[in-house]
Design a protein around this motif. Sequence first.
Motif, PDB file in Angstrom:
ATOM      1  N   UNK A  37     -10.024  39.178  37.316  1.00 49.83           N
ATOM      2  CA  UNK A  37     -10.292  40.138  36.257  1.00 49.83           C
ATOM      3  C   UNK A  37     -10.428  39.467  34.889  1.00 49.83           C
ATOM      4  N   UNK A  38      -9.391  38.790  34.452  1.00 51.21           N
ATOM      5  CA  UNK A  38      -9.359  38.252  33.094  1.00 51.21           C
ATOM      6  C   UNK A  38     -10.175  36.969  32.993  1.00 51.21           C
ATOM      7  N   UNK A  39     -11.185  36.999  32.167  1.00 54.63           N
ATOM      8  CA  UNK A  39     -12.042  35.834  31.974  1.00 54.63           C
ATOM      9  C   UNK A  39     -13.285  35.864  32.840  1.00 54.63           C
ATOM     10  N   UNK A  40     -13.327  36.770  33.812  1.00 58.85           N
ATOM     11  CA  UNK A  40     -14.482  36.906  34.685  1.00 58.85           C
ATOM     12  C   UNK A  40     -15.178  38.239  34.447  1.00 58.85           C
ATOM     13  N   UNK A  41     -14.403  39.300  34.464  1.00 54.39           N
ATOM     14  CA  UNK A  41     -14.941  40.639  34.257  1.00 54.39           C
ATOM     15  C   UNK A  41     -14.637  41.132  32.844  1.00 54.39           C
ATOM     16  N   UNK A  42     -13.480  40.776  32.347  1.00 52.31           N
ATOM     17  CA  UNK A  42     -13.081  41.226  31.001  1.00 52.31           C
ATOM     18  C   UNK A  42     -12.705  40.047  30.112  1.00 52.31           C
ATOM     19  N   UNK A  43     -12.806  40.297  28.812  1.00 49.29           N
ATOM     20  CA  UNK A  43     -12.361  39.347  27.801  1.00 49.29           C
ATOM     21  C   UNK A  43     -11.180  39.989  27.089  1.00 49.29           C
ATOM     22  N   UNK A  44      -9.988  39.538  27.381  1.00 51.90           N
ATOM     23  CA  UNK A  44      -8.787  40.117  26.784  1.00 51.90           C
ATOM     24  C   UNK A  44      -8.380  39.410  25.496  1.00 51.90           C
ATOM     25  N   UNK A  45      -9.127  38.384  25.093  1.00 55.05           N
ATOM     26  CA  UNK A  45      -8.731  37.613  23.911  1.00 55.05           C
ATOM     27  C   UNK A  45      -8.571  38.462  22.656  1.00 55.05           C
ATOM     28  N   UNK A  46      -9.475  39.395  22.348  1.00 54.76           N
ATOM     29  CA  UNK A  46      -9.288  40.166  21.106  1.00 54.76           C
ATOM     30  C   UNK A  46      -7.928  40.872  21.049  1.00 54.76           C
ATOM     31  N   UNK A  47      -7.497  41.447  22.151  1.00 52.98           N
ATOM     32  CA  UNK A  47      -6.199  42.115  22.177  1.00 52.98           C
ATOM     33  C   UNK A  47      -5.043  41.136  22.118  1.00 52.98           C
ATOM     34  N   UNK A  48      -5.190  40.015  22.813  1.00 53.37           N
ATOM     35  CA  UNK A  48      -4.148  38.977  22.777  1.00 53.37           C
ATOM     36  C   UNK A  48      -3.992  38.447  21.359  1.00 53.37           C
ATOM     37  N   UNK A  49      -5.112  38.178  20.720  1.00 51.16           N
ATOM     38  CA  UNK A  49      -5.075  37.653  19.346  1.00 51.16           C
ATOM     39  C   UNK A  49      -4.412  38.651  18.398  1.00 51.16           C
ATOM     40  N   UNK A  50      -4.768  39.917  18.514  1.00 51.57           N
ATOM     41  CA  UNK A  50      -4.183  40.933  17.646  1.00 51.57           C
ATOM     42  C   UNK A  50      -2.681  41.073  17.893  1.00 51.57           C
ATOM     43  N   UNK A  51      -2.255  41.102  19.143  1.00 54.38           N
ATOM     44  CA  UNK A  51      -0.828  41.219  19.461  1.00 54.38           C
ATOM     45  C   UNK A  51      -0.067  39.985  18.974  1.00 54.38           C
ATOM     46  N   UNK A  52      -0.683  38.808  19.118  1.00 55.42           N
ATOM     47  CA  UNK A  52      -0.081  37.568  18.618  1.00 55.42           C
ATOM     48  C   UNK A  52       0.151  37.681  17.113  1.00 55.42           C
ATOM     49  N   UNK A  53      -0.872  38.130  16.401  1.00 55.62           N
ATOM     50  CA  UNK A  53      -0.775  38.260  14.945  1.00 55.62           C
ATOM     51  C   UNK A  53       0.296  39.263  14.544  1.00 55.62           C
TER      52      UNK A  53
END
Length: 106
Positions: free
Chosen positions: A10-26
Amino acid sequence: MIFQNIIFDLDGTIIDSFPGIEQAYQQALLHVLPDRIVPDIKNLIGPPIHKIFALSLQLDDEVILAELVREFKIAYDTICWKNTLVYEGVINTLEQLKKRNIIYLL
Protein backbone atom coordinates in the motif's frame (compact mmCIF):
# COMPACT_ATOMS: atom_id res chain seq x y z
CA MET A 1 2.35 -20.52 -14.54
CA ILE A 2 -0.77 -18.46 -13.86
CA PHE A 3 -0.93 -16.57 -10.60
CA GLN A 4 -4.23 -16.37 -8.75
CA ASN A 5 -3.34 -13.57 -6.36
CA ILE A 6 -2.00 -10.07 -6.62
CA ILE A 7 -0.57 -8.43 -3.53
CA PHE A 8 -0.01 -4.69 -3.38
CA ASP A 9 2.25 -2.87 -0.98
CA LEU A 10 0.00 0.00 0.00
CA ASP A 11 2.41 2.69 1.19
CA GLY A 12 4.73 3.90 -1.54
CA THR A 13 3.06 1.79 -4.23
CA ILE A 14 -0.59 2.79 -4.21
CA ILE A 15 -0.53 5.74 -1.83
CA ASP A 16 1.86 8.50 -0.84
CA SER A 17 1.56 9.01 2.90
CA PHE A 18 4.46 11.47 3.12
CA PRO A 19 2.31 14.65 3.27
CA GLY A 20 0.50 13.35 6.36
CA ILE A 21 3.67 12.01 7.94
CA GLU A 22 5.41 15.34 7.41
CA GLN A 23 2.51 17.29 8.89
CA ALA A 24 2.24 15.00 11.95
CA TYR A 25 6.03 15.22 12.41
CA GLN A 26 5.83 19.01 12.36
CA GLN A 27 2.92 19.10 14.79
CA ALA A 28 4.66 16.74 17.23
CA LEU A 29 7.86 18.77 17.08
CA LEU A 30 5.97 22.02 17.61
CA HIS A 31 4.18 20.54 20.61
CA VAL A 32 7.19 18.90 22.29
CA LEU A 33 10.17 21.01 21.17
CA PRO A 34 8.66 24.29 19.93
CA ASP A 35 12.02 26.07 19.62
CA ARG A 36 13.56 23.46 17.29
CA ILE A 37 13.85 24.13 13.59
CA VAL A 38 11.83 21.62 11.58
CA PRO A 39 14.28 19.61 9.45
CA ASP A 40 13.52 18.12 6.06
CA ILE A 41 12.68 14.45 6.66
CA LYS A 42 11.90 13.39 3.07
CA ASN A 43 15.08 11.27 2.80
CA LEU A 44 14.46 9.63 6.18
CA ILE A 45 11.08 8.05 5.42
CA GLY A 46 11.05 4.29 5.84
CA PRO A 47 12.26 3.51 9.36
CA PRO A 48 9.93 3.70 12.37
CA ILE A 49 8.99 7.25 13.40
CA HIS A 50 11.05 6.93 16.60
CA LYS A 51 14.17 6.49 14.50
CA ILE A 52 13.18 9.32 12.14
CA PHE A 53 12.92 11.68 15.12
CA ALA A 54 16.22 10.46 16.58
CA LEU A 55 18.09 10.82 13.29
CA SER A 56 16.57 14.08 12.12
CA LEU A 57 16.97 15.82 15.47
CA GLN A 58 20.20 14.07 16.51
CA LEU A 59 18.43 13.19 19.71
CA ASP A 60 18.97 10.26 22.05
CA ASP A 61 16.78 11.29 25.00
CA GLU A 62 14.30 8.39 25.15
CA VAL A 63 11.77 10.34 27.23
CA ILE A 64 11.58 13.16 24.68
CA LEU A 65 11.59 10.70 21.78
CA ALA A 66 8.68 8.81 23.35
CA GLU A 67 6.74 12.05 23.77
CA LEU A 68 7.44 13.02 20.14
CA VAL A 69 6.22 9.61 18.95
CA ARG A 70 3.09 9.87 21.11
CA GLU A 71 2.27 13.33 19.74
CA PHE A 72 3.02 12.18 16.21
CA LYS A 73 0.59 9.27 16.53
CA ILE A 74 -2.14 11.50 17.94
CA ALA A 75 -1.72 14.00 15.09
CA TYR A 76 -1.45 11.37 12.36
CA ASP A 77 -4.29 9.16 13.58
CA THR A 78 -6.75 12.01 14.09
CA ILE A 79 -6.10 14.43 11.24
CA CYS A 80 -2.88 14.06 9.26
CA TRP A 81 -3.70 10.68 7.68
CA LYS A 82 -6.26 12.57 5.60
CA ASN A 83 -3.37 14.11 3.63
CA THR A 84 -2.54 10.72 2.12
CA LEU A 85 -2.54 10.86 -1.68
CA VAL A 86 -3.42 8.13 -4.14
CA TYR A 87 -0.82 7.97 -6.90
CA GLU A 88 -1.93 8.97 -10.38
CA GLY A 89 -3.38 6.10 -12.36
CA VAL A 90 -3.93 3.79 -9.38
CA ILE A 91 -7.71 4.07 -9.27
CA ASN A 92 -8.01 3.41 -13.00
CA THR A 93 -5.63 0.44 -12.75
CA LEU A 94 -7.58 -1.09 -9.87
CA GLU A 95 -10.87 -0.56 -11.72
CA GLN A 96 -9.46 -2.29 -14.80
CA LEU A 97 -8.24 -5.23 -12.71
CA LYS A 98 -11.68 -5.47 -11.10
CA LYS A 99 -13.41 -5.49 -14.51
CA ARG A 100 -11.23 -8.43 -15.49
CA ASN A 101 -12.05 -10.25 -12.23
CA ILE A 102 -8.41 -10.17 -11.27
CA ILE A 103 -9.03 -8.33 -8.00
CA TYR A 104 -12.00 -7.67 -5.80
CA LEU A 105 -12.53 -4.25 -4.29
CA LEU A 106 -14.53 -3.99 -1.13
